[in-house]
Design a protein around this motif. Structure first.
Motif, PDB file in Angstrom:
ATOM      1  N   ARG A  69     -19.357 -92.833 -32.870  1.00 21.04           N
ATOM      2  CA  ARG A  69     -20.193 -91.624 -32.936  1.00 21.04           C
ATOM      3  C   ARG A  69     -20.862 -91.426 -34.297  1.00 21.04           C
ATOM      4  O   ARG A  69     -22.002 -90.972 -34.354  1.00 21.04           O
ATOM      5  N   PRO A  70     -20.208 -91.697 -35.436  1.00 23.86           N
ATOM      6  CA  PRO A  70     -20.930 -91.582 -36.707  1.00 23.86           C
ATOM      7  C   PRO A  70     -22.153 -92.480 -36.779  1.00 23.86           C
ATOM      8  O   PRO A  70     -23.133 -92.132 -37.456  1.00 23.86           O
ATOM      9  N   VAL A  71     -22.133 -93.626 -36.105  1.00 28.75           N
ATOM     10  CA  VAL A  71     -23.318 -94.483 -36.055  1.00 28.75           C
ATOM     11  C   VAL A  71     -24.375 -93.868 -35.142  1.00 28.75           C
ATOM     12  O   VAL A  71     -25.573 -93.870 -35.453  1.00 28.75           O
ATOM     13  N   PHE A  72     -23.943 -93.320 -34.013  1.00 32.89           N
ATOM     14  CA  PHE A  72     -24.894 -92.702 -33.096  1.00 32.89           C
ATOM     15  C   PHE A  72     -25.562 -91.471 -33.711  1.00 32.89           C
ATOM     16  O   PHE A  72     -26.723 -91.175 -33.408  1.00 32.89           O
ATOM     17  N   ASP A  73     -24.831 -90.740 -34.566  1.00 27.41           N
ATOM     18  CA  ASP A  73     -25.376 -89.502 -35.137  1.00 27.41           C
ATOM     19  C   ASP A  73     -26.543 -89.759 -36.086  1.00 27.41           C
ATOM     20  O   ASP A  73     -27.294 -88.826 -36.398  1.00 27.41           O
ATOM     21  N   ARG A 114     -13.158 -90.697 -40.270  1.00 25.74           N
ATOM     22  CA  ARG A 114     -13.495 -90.643 -38.839  1.00 25.74           C
ATOM     23  C   ARG A 114     -13.047 -89.332 -38.201  1.00 25.74           C
ATOM     24  O   ARG A 114     -13.692 -88.832 -37.269  1.00 25.74           O
ATOM     25  N   VAL A 115     -11.962 -88.767 -38.622  1.00 29.70           N
ATOM     26  CA  VAL A 115     -11.457 -87.524 -38.029  1.00 29.70           C
ATOM     27  C   VAL A 115     -11.855 -86.310 -38.860  1.00 29.70           C
ATOM     28  O   VAL A 115     -11.203 -85.264 -38.776  1.00 29.70           O
ATOM     29  N   ASP A 116     -12.892 -86.431 -39.661  1.00 25.86           N
ATOM     30  CA  ASP A 116     -13.363 -85.316 -40.475  1.00 25.86           C
ATOM     31  C   ASP A 116     -14.060 -84.308 -39.578  1.00 25.86           C
ATOM     32  O   ASP A 116     -15.014 -84.637 -38.861  1.00 25.86           O
ATOM     33  N   THR A 117     -13.599 -83.068 -39.591  1.00 29.48           N
ATOM     34  CA  THR A 117     -14.211 -82.027 -38.762  1.00 29.48           C
ATOM     35  C   THR A 117     -15.485 -81.453 -39.366  1.00 29.48           C
ATOM     36  O   THR A 117     -16.143 -80.630 -38.716  1.00 29.48           O
ATOM     37  N   ASN A 118     -15.832 -81.870 -40.580  1.00 35.85           N
ATOM     38  CA  ASN A 118     -17.060 -81.399 -41.227  1.00 35.85           C
ATOM     39  C   ASN A 118     -18.157 -82.464 -41.198  1.00 35.85           C
ATOM     40  O   ASN A 118     -19.042 -82.456 -42.057  1.00 35.85           O
ATOM     41  N   ARG A 119     -18.100 -83.385 -40.230  1.00 35.65           N
ATOM     42  CA  ARG A 119     -19.050 -84.486 -40.200  1.00 35.65           C
ATOM     43  C   ARG A 119     -20.487 -83.995 -40.016  1.00 35.65           C
ATOM     44  O   ARG A 119     -21.427 -84.565 -40.574  1.00 35.65           O
ATOM     45  N   VAL A 148     -17.076 -74.517 -44.644  1.00 34.56           N
ATOM     46  CA  VAL A 148     -16.037 -75.389 -44.093  1.00 34.56           C
ATOM     47  C   VAL A 148     -15.533 -74.853 -42.749  1.00 34.56           C
ATOM     48  O   VAL A 148     -15.400 -75.589 -41.760  1.00 34.56           O
ATOM     49  N   GLY A 149     -15.265 -73.577 -42.695  1.00 33.05           N
ATOM     50  CA  GLY A 149     -14.794 -72.990 -41.444  1.00 33.05           C
ATOM     51  C   GLY A 149     -15.838 -73.048 -40.345  1.00 33.05           C
ATOM     52  O   GLY A 149     -15.516 -73.313 -39.178  1.00 33.05           O
ATOM     53  N   VAL A 150     -17.087 -72.816 -40.708  1.00 31.27           N
ATOM     54  CA  VAL A 150     -18.156 -72.851 -39.700  1.00 31.27           C
ATOM     55  C   VAL A 150     -18.339 -74.268 -39.165  1.00 31.27           C
ATOM     56  O   VAL A 150     -18.487 -74.482 -37.957  1.00 31.27           O
ATOM     57  N   ALA A 151     -18.329 -75.267 -40.046  1.00 33.87           N
ATOM     58  CA  ALA A 151     -18.492 -76.657 -39.608  1.00 33.87           C
ATOM     59  C   ALA A 151     -17.324 -77.106 -38.738  1.00 33.87           C
ATOM     60  O   ALA A 151     -17.520 -77.783 -37.722  1.00 33.87           O
ATOM     61  N   SER A 152     -16.104 -76.725 -39.110  1.00 31.16           N
ATOM     62  CA  SER A 152     -14.950 -77.083 -38.287  1.00 31.16           C
ATOM     63  C   SER A 152     -15.010 -76.379 -36.930  1.00 31.16           C
ATOM     64  O   SER A 152     -14.718 -76.984 -35.892  1.00 31.16           O
ATOM     65  N   GLY A 153     -15.391 -75.114 -36.936  1.00 33.61           N
ATOM     66  CA  GLY A 153     -15.534 -74.413 -35.657  1.00 33.61           C
ATOM     67  C   GLY A 153     -16.607 -75.026 -34.779  1.00 33.61           C
ATOM     68  O   GLY A 153     -16.465 -75.087 -33.547  1.00 33.61           O
ATOM     69  N   LEU A 154     -17.698 -75.496 -35.396  1.00 36.38           N
ATOM     70  CA  LEU A 154     -18.733 -76.173 -34.627  1.00 36.38           C
ATOM     71  C   LEU A 154     -18.190 -77.452 -33.985  1.00 36.38           C
ATOM     72  O   LEU A 154     -18.492 -77.752 -32.817  1.00 36.38           O
ATOM     73  N   THR A 155     -17.369 -78.200 -34.724  1.00 37.60           N
ATOM     74  CA  THR A 155     -16.798 -79.441 -34.179  1.00 37.60           C
ATOM     75  C   THR A 155     -15.900 -79.153 -32.986  1.00 37.60           C
ATOM     76  O   THR A 155     -16.025 -79.775 -31.923  1.00 37.60           O
ATOM     77  N   TRP A 156     -14.986 -78.199 -33.130  1.00 37.63           N
ATOM     78  CA  TRP A 156     -14.076 -77.902 -32.024  1.00 37.63           C
ATOM     79  C   TRP A 156     -14.806 -77.301 -30.836  1.00 37.63           C
ATOM     80  O   TRP A 156     -14.444 -77.567 -29.673  1.00 37.63           O
ATOM     81  N   TYR A 221     -24.810 -81.067 -31.623  1.00 33.33           N
ATOM     82  CA  TYR A 221     -23.884 -81.009 -32.759  1.00 33.33           C
ATOM     83  C   TYR A 221     -24.573 -81.420 -34.061  1.00 33.33           C
ATOM     84  O   TYR A 221     -24.436 -80.754 -35.099  1.00 33.33           O
ATOM     85  N   VAL A 222     -25.347 -82.497 -34.021  1.00 33.62           N
ATOM     86  CA  VAL A 222     -26.043 -82.971 -35.220  1.00 33.62           C
ATOM     87  C   VAL A 222     -27.124 -81.983 -35.639  1.00 33.62           C
ATOM     88  O   VAL A 222     -27.315 -81.703 -36.831  1.00 33.62           O
ATOM     89  N   ALA A 223     -27.865 -81.427 -34.667  1.00 33.34           N
ATOM     90  CA  ALA A 223     -28.929 -80.470 -34.990  1.00 33.34           C
ATOM     91  C   ALA A 223     -28.360 -79.206 -35.625  1.00 33.34           C
ATOM     92  O   ALA A 223     -28.932 -78.669 -36.582  1.00 33.34           O
ATOM     93  N   ALA A 224     -27.221 -78.712 -35.117  1.00 36.17           N
ATOM     94  CA  ALA A 224     -26.615 -77.516 -35.704  1.00 36.17           C
ATOM     95  C   ALA A 224     -26.134 -77.792 -37.131  1.00 36.17           C
ATOM     96  O   ALA A 224     -26.308 -76.963 -38.025  1.00 36.17           O
ATOM     97  N   GLY A 225     -25.522 -78.965 -37.367  1.00 36.31           N
ATOM     98  CA  GLY A 225     -25.098 -79.301 -38.727  1.00 36.31           C
ATOM     99  C   GLY A 225     -26.272 -79.457 -39.682  1.00 36.31           C
ATOM    100  O   GLY A 225     -26.200 -79.049 -40.851  1.00 36.31           O
ATOM    101  N   PHE A 226     -27.366 -80.040 -39.208  1.00 37.81           N
ATOM    102  CA  PHE A 226     -28.550 -80.193 -40.048  1.00 37.81           C
ATOM    103  C   PHE A 226     -29.154 -78.829 -40.406  1.00 37.81           C
ATOM    104  O   PHE A 226     -29.617 -78.616 -41.535  1.00 37.81           O
ATOM    105  N   ALA A 227     -29.131 -77.890 -39.465  1.00 39.84           N
ATOM    106  CA  ALA A 227     -29.635 -76.542 -39.758  1.00 39.84           C
ATOM    107  C   ALA A 227     -28.742 -75.825 -40.770  1.00 39.84           C
ATOM    108  O   ALA A 227     -29.234 -75.096 -41.645  1.00 39.84           O
ATOM    109  N   LEU A 228     -27.425 -76.021 -40.676  1.00 36.65           N
ATOM    110  CA  LEU A 228     -26.529 -75.450 -41.693  1.00 36.65           C
ATOM    111  C   LEU A 228     -26.827 -76.034 -43.068  1.00 36.65           C
ATOM    112  O   LEU A 228     -26.798 -75.319 -44.081  1.00 36.65           O
TER     113      LEU A 228
END
Length: 506
Positions: A69-73, A114-119, A148-156, A221-228
């Motif tokens: 998935r990190p490659v796909f992102d 790989r298991v980073d919730t802030n990817r 950090v909390g927002v990114a982790s919440g987005l992942t879960w 998921y990638v679009a939301a992280g990019f906007a953050l």
């Protein structure tokens, strides 16, 4: 940075607004994002399935796409990073541009991160800025501290959405199967799980379902992280203020004060660099993504490089300080009393008292009504009933009934049918037929057996005539019980003419 060409409104937003901005950006550029996504990920997914099949390990077909998935992102991030400057690339340009990005941080994302919730937040900083070493770590502390909390919440949250989509697709596929094809018991299903081919087929199907769910959720998921990431840089670097000053400069140039502005620019070298950079950006488009997000820290701008290095070495970089001060509260100024103010106050107090009295009275009435209702209910329940109550007649479709069957089932059914009790007659015929069918099949009639169960049992009978008659009786009862469609007298006579309405010697 080319702030003038950015296609989104630059302003400090809350985290929830930034997430909404990412979804809106993805909707606006959905076609280039998903076309590049499937052009890159679908061959990779098929390759993973082929590797799993060659190695004889079907579970690798599920594990490898998840691990990559990190490659796909990288695909949706590249498209969105260009799309904010109104230069959404095609899928071919997106695939060719992957060679320009460094794969060092992607390899880190495939191993110890790989298991980073802030990817979602870490990915744009590492790929778009290109900062390395201590500067990257310091940069990450500044960017991620409030998110950090927002990114982790987005992942879960995205993981939950993927699970819901995958489970929904599996349940939808099972729901589309007819009841006749389902196994009669869980024992048959357990026996099917012992077959290797059945287990392998389930793994392939589940891998395809998870790929579909990933293809739906991962670009979001990638679009939301990019906007953050964009929102955080706007807050740190005041992009909105910078853009406002650039627009003000353009208006002043158009107003004819270019000479004064040139004198100011000559005195401030940093403004000269900004003006030259803006002119250069107006003349040449963005060629690579790093030109838009990466700050020039090479030998071409030694002054900026030295200033950036000093900032990174400053121990106060990345720290926050909160200052609290006590400020005396201002006393409200008293207005002079108006004439007849005492009369207005008395009228207001009298009105409030009347309203208060009415509310208390209404509450007392409600309480008294509840008390009277409770007393009457207790009396009605405690008093014995004078007249015996008749037991309601319940028509059930179950094959087991408390009342015994009559000896002559056909005559009893005919009697109720002639008395215009058609529903009771068909219920009696159905009950007696399934009980006699259970005796013929040498089985005990299940209490919870439904009409569909008895249709399956009827198909297992050896006698074709009895099988067709029992199916006809069950179908007739279904039409009467659930659709209120009753047969004709001739059809009832045909059903009562032989077994099971009449006892026939085996």
């Amino acid at each position: 940075m080319q702030l003038e060409r950015i296609g989104v409104a630059l302003r400090p937003r809350t985290s929830q607004e930034a997430l909404d901005l990412g979804m809106t950006l993805l909707r606006a550029h959905a076609r280039p994002v998903w076309s590049a996504w499937f052009a890159f990920t679908l061959p990779m997914f098929l390759l993973c399935q082929a590797v799993a099949w060659l190695l004889g390990m079907p579970w690798l077909g599920f594990l490898l796409p998840w691990w990559l998935r990190p490659v796909f992102d990288r695909i949706p991030l590249y498209v969105l990073s260009r799309a904010v400057f109104e230069q959404a690339p095609t899928w071919r340009a997106t695939l060719r541009a992957q060679r320009q990005w460094s794969w060092k941080r992607t390899l880190a994302g495939l191993t110890y991160l790989r298991v980073d919730t802030n990817r979602a937040l870490r990915l744009p900083m590492e790929l778009l800025e290109g900062v390395a070493g201590k500067q990257r770590r310091a940069r990450w502390r500044v960017l991620s501290r409030p998110l950090v909390g927002v990114a982790s919440g987005l992942t879960w949250t995205c993981m939950a959405f993927e699970a819901v989509i995958a489970i929904s697709l599996c349940l939808f596929a099972a729901w589309m199967l007819p009841n006749e094809t389902l196994p009669d018991s869980m024992r048959d299903l357990n026996e099917a799980f012992t077959l290797p081919a059945f287990r392998h087929a389930l793994v392939w199907i589940f891998s395809g379902v998870t790929y579909v769910a990933m293809s739906i959720v991962e670009p979001l998921y990638v679009a939301a992280g990019f906007a953050l990431y964009l929102n955080r840089r706007t807050q740190l670097e005041a992009w909105d203020i910078d853009l406002a000053f650039r627009r003000l400069r353009e208006r002043l140039l158009e107003a004819g004060v270019g000479v004064a502005l040139l004198l100011c620019v000559a005195c401030v070298p940093s403004l000269t660099h900004a003006a030259d950079t803006q002119t250069h950006f107006k003349q040449a488009p963005v060629l690579v993504v790093a030109d838009a997000f990466h700050q020039p820290v090479d030998d071409q701008d030694a002054q900026f490089a030295r200033a950036a290095a000093e900032v990174y070495r400053d121990p106060r970089f990345g720290q926050e300080r909160r200052v609290q001060r006590w400020i005396p509260r201002q006393q409200p100024t008293l207005k002079p009393a108006e004439p007849n103010a005492w009369l207005a106050g008395m009228i207001g107090n009298l009105g409030s008292a009347l309203i208060n009295l009415l509310l208390w009275g209404l509450l007392a009435v409600v309480v008294m009504a509840l008390v009277i209702f409770a007393v009457r209910h207790v009396r009605r329940v405690s008093m014995p009933s004078l007249a015996p109550k008749e037991k309601p007649k319940i028509l059930r479709g179950s094959a087991v009934h408390d009342e015994p069957l009559p000896d002559d089932l056909a005559a009893a059914v005919r009697k109720r049918w002639d008395a215009s009790h058609r529903r009771e007659a068909l219920a009696l015929l159905y009950r007696g037929s399934v009980q006699r069918a259970a005796l013929a099949l040498r089985m005990q009639a299940p209490i919870d057996a439904t009409e569909s169960d008895w249709l399956r049992h009827a198909r297992s009978m050896d006698d074709p005539a009895r099988r067709e008659r029992l199916i006809a009786i069950v179908r007739t009862w279904q039409l009467a019980a659930y659709a209120d469609r009753y047969p004709t007298d001739t059809h009832v006579d045909e059903l009562l003419s032989g077994w099971p309405a009449q006892q026939v010697a085996p």
